[in-house]
Design a protein around this motif. Structure first.
Motif: not given
Lengths: 296, 443
Positions: A25, A28-29, A33, A188-189, B22, B27, B30, B33-34, B37-38, B44-45, B48-49, B51-53, B56
């Motif tokens: 995921x 994908x992001x 993006x 994206x982290x 922080x 972010x 982001x 926007x993320x 897309x889901x 779960x998605x 994850x989205x 967390x990823x954005x 960090x």
């Protein structure tokens, strides 16, 4: 390849990159993006491999910028071919007009493109891997996030060079020092950890199809136990697990035995301190018992 | 629906920010926007989205997980959390009220913080009564006037400070910041107190209070901090490009073959000067726990900053440098503890510094930094101050890492005396230790 979650999931499996849904995921992001993907994690968890896999999936070139202390813009972005320019001056000393000569000297043919510029100027979308970014200095990091936010660079003699295609950018870090907020904000982290036992069994079987069920399970369990030992400094990487499994297979072992461990453990642990810690805290006999008991 | 999503995400981010994560506005965009897309019905998605954005730093993942589970819980669970929080808040208010009604001086409530009032209401009945009796007797004494009140307050605060330390494992004095939203306040409290914290919480914990079960994690954390420090120190030395100077003689010589045209330039750079460190670590009874952490940290950077002279002291001083670099840390520590005559005794800084001056004069040079790790508590204060002043004159700098919480500094004579002579920094958590090393010593 069309970028969707199921397509990525399948593509990862097809190339033997077995990973969690969270990773799929996040990748994908990053792709959708069009943001750089910053991957942190311990050495050997598959950070660099992910960039290689992405290049393979998109059937494109992987441009790698290996970072190190003291890396600067000249090595990362571009540099004028100084020697060639001097030769040109020597050759044209008598003949050329000064203005023409100066214009010629700063033409594209004298520009040495380094990885960042090559990725920006590529005709098709490439994968740009900026490996071990935590090894660079903070000044370079600041320069890097400027490039990564605009995907264009300014060469004073030539003007602004904008990206023809925005590359897929993957940055990796071993977390040896904290990266700046500025760089992190633009990415994206993804934090990659060592795989769990079940995931590692899958990886071993995908990469070494000849391996038996018992041996792959026991190897994965043994590696998990060794990684959990706090005194083992350099935890075995996934690649080292695979090397170990291959070595055991080459010695025609179908189970993990004390003798097998003693013969091959140095493929997994590569410093004297770690080997000492292993023999002191776990030992080959206990490791054999552990993986068997777990199985039972 | 879209508004609802945005409001929820922004509130969630508000919650995360209050826990110390922080997150910039870029972010937030982001993250939104993320999510477009889901499939939003896939928990779960969404996790994850976000967390990823938004998250960090590896240390923030545990906080994120707790915040996500609490914030995106079913409404009835969230209501329960809010109700629990409200109940706790009311109970706390009752305790504060009780303290205000009981602890008075000539009709006026003593000026105490809410935390002190809560401690007062939490201590055992008999001990509370003793404080109360003392306050009453003092207030009703002969010729006791209003200006006596600050003295009484100071005595009561001292007593409550003792009780706060004694009851630290039983008392819950954690106070989540006010977000201005009752539900978020409740969730914030839940995020702060659910389960075990990650490395982040260990970093902020007083080293003396790190539980035995957390020691392996603390060791791993120190190892990591030391590694980061090593990367920093070595990087500093190699940042030579800026200091490089053109070596004209070598450049001309190596370019003679090109007819004197400067194809290849030759540079020279300054010789790397590593700081010489002298570490004096107090290992008296009250300091033993801190000492083991500090020594471990120093052990970690010993490999790069080779010239560290390490000493431990309590009633006298003892050199422990030879133990480092021979075996792993646990063995080294065991050797130090077993062989050292100083471990766990009383403290006499004056004697220790005198021994250093007389027996080890070679380590005190004009380019050495002396780091003293101690809570400053010592016998013979005046002599110790004199010795410290002498030491300061001999070396480049003396840095004192004080393990006494800085809130107690103003009441400590020893701190006052030593602070005039050397740079002193609080150092009772691993975060303090790391910060001082990074910003004050290896600048």
């Amino acid at each position: 390849m069309e970028v969707t979650i199921p397509a990525l999931r399948k593509a990862f499996r097809d190339v033997g990159y077995i990973t969690d849904e969270e990773v799929v995921i996040t990748v994908y992001l990053a792709l959708k993006l069009e943001k750089p993907l910053l991957i942190e994690g311990a050495p050997g968890v598959g950070k660099t491999e992910l960039a290689k896999v992405l290049a393979a999936l998109f059937d494109t070139e992987l441009i790698r910028l290996q970072c190190y202390e003291g890396l600067d813009e000249n090595k990362a972005l571009y540099e004028w071919n100084y020697q060639r320019q001097l030769l040109k001056i020597q050759i044209s000393r008598e003949t050329a007009c000064t203005e023409d000569l100066e214009r010629d000297l700063f033409a594209r043919e004298y520009l040495l493109e380094r990885p960042l510029l090559r990725a920006i100027q590529a005709d098709r979308k490439v994968v740009l891997l900026i490996d071990e970014v935590d090894k660079t200095d903070e000044e370079f990091e600041a320069f890097l996030f400027e490039v990564l936010s605009d995907f264009q660079v300014s060469v004073p003699e030539l003007g602004t060079l904008a990206a023809r295609q925005i590359p897929v950018v993957v940055l990796t870090s071993n977390n040896e020092r904290e990266l700046s907020d500025g760089l992190k904000r633009r990415c994206v982290y993804l934090y990659l950890d060592y795989p769990g036992v079940d995931r590692e069994i899958e990886i071993i079987r995908a990469r070494i199809p000849d391996i038996g069920e018992k041996l792959s399970t026991e190897v994965a369990r043994a590696v998990a136990l060794i990684r959990s030992d706090q005194d083992v400094r350099k935890k075995p990487s996934i690649a080292e697990t695979l090397d170990w499994a291959r070595a055991l297979l080459a010695l025609e072992k179908d189970r993990l035995t004390k003798a097998g461990v003693n013969q091959t453990i140095n493929l997994l642990l590569k410093t004297k301190a770690d080997l000492d810690a292993f023999h002191k805290n776990i030992g080959a006999s206990r490791l054999e018992e552990y993986v068997r008991a777990e199985k039972g | 629906m879209k508004d609802c999503l945005e409001v929820n995400v922004v509130r969630f981010i508000h919650l995360l920010r209050h826990t110390g994560v922080r997150i910039g506005s870029g972010e937030v965009i982001d993250a939104l926007n993320a999510l477009t897309l889901l499939d939003l019905s896939d928990r779960r998605s969404v996790r994850a989205a976000l967390q990823a954005t938004l998250v960090k730093r590896p240390g923030e993942r545990a906080v994120f997980d707790r915040a996500f589970d609490l914030f995106f819980a079913p409404p009835e669970e969230k209501q329960q959390v809010t109700a629990r929080h409200h109940h706790k808040w009311e109970k706390r208010q009752d305790m504060i009220r009780q303290a205000e009604e009981e602890l008075t001086f000539q009709g006026q409530a003593l000026e105490l913080s809410d935390r002190e009032k809560t401690v007062y209401a939490s201590i055992p009945e008999a001990d509370r009564q003793k404080i109360l009796d003392y306050v009453k007797k003092t207030a009703e004494g002969k010729n006791v006037e209003q200006h006596f009140r600050p003295i009484l307050e100071s005595v009561v605060k001292g007593s409550l400070s003792y009780w706060r330390k004694s009851l630290r494992n039983e008392l819950d004095l954690s106070e989540a910041p006010d977000t201005g939203d009752r539900e978020l306040n409740a969730l914030l409290e839940g995020v702060g107190s659910t389960g075990e914290g990650g490395f982040a919480s260990l970093l902020e914990e007083d080293m003396q209070n790190i539980a035995d079960k957390d020691l392996p994690r603390a060791r791993e954390l120190i190892r990591r901090l030391a590694r980061q420090m090593v990367a920093r120190i070595t990087r500093r030395y190699r940042q030579s490009k800026k200091h490089k100077q053109l070596d004209l003689r070598k450049s001309i010589r190596s370019n003679i073959r090109f007819g004197g045209t400067m194809f290849r330039l030759r540079y020279r750079s300054r010789r790397i000067q590593k700081p010489r460190l002298v570490l004096l670590c107090d290992v008296s009874g009250s300091m033993a726990r801190y000492a083991s952490f500090v020594l471990q940290f120093i052990y970690g950077i010993h490999s790069v900053v080779g010239s560290i002279e390490s000493f431990v002291f309590s009633e006298d001083l003892e050199r422990v440098t030879p133990y480092f670099g021979q075996s792993d840390f646990n063995t080294t520590m065991l050797q130090i503890i077993n062989r050292s005559a100083e471990w766990g005794r009383g403290t006499n800084i004056a004697t220790a510094l005198r021994t250093l001056r007389v027996k080890f004069p070679s380590v005190l040079t004009g380019d050495s930094y002396v780091i003293i790790v101690s809570d400053t508590k010592t016998m013979a204060l005046d002599e110790a101050a004199k010795e410290l002043a002498q030491l300061r004159r001999k070396v480049k700098d003396v840095v004192w890492l004080n393990t006494m919480p800085d809130t107690d500094w103003e009441n400590a004579k020893t701190v006052m005396a030593f602070q005039k002579l050397v740079r002193m920094f609080p150092c009772n958590t691993l975060a303090d230790l790391e910060k001082v090393m990074r910003k004050k010593i290896f600048v």
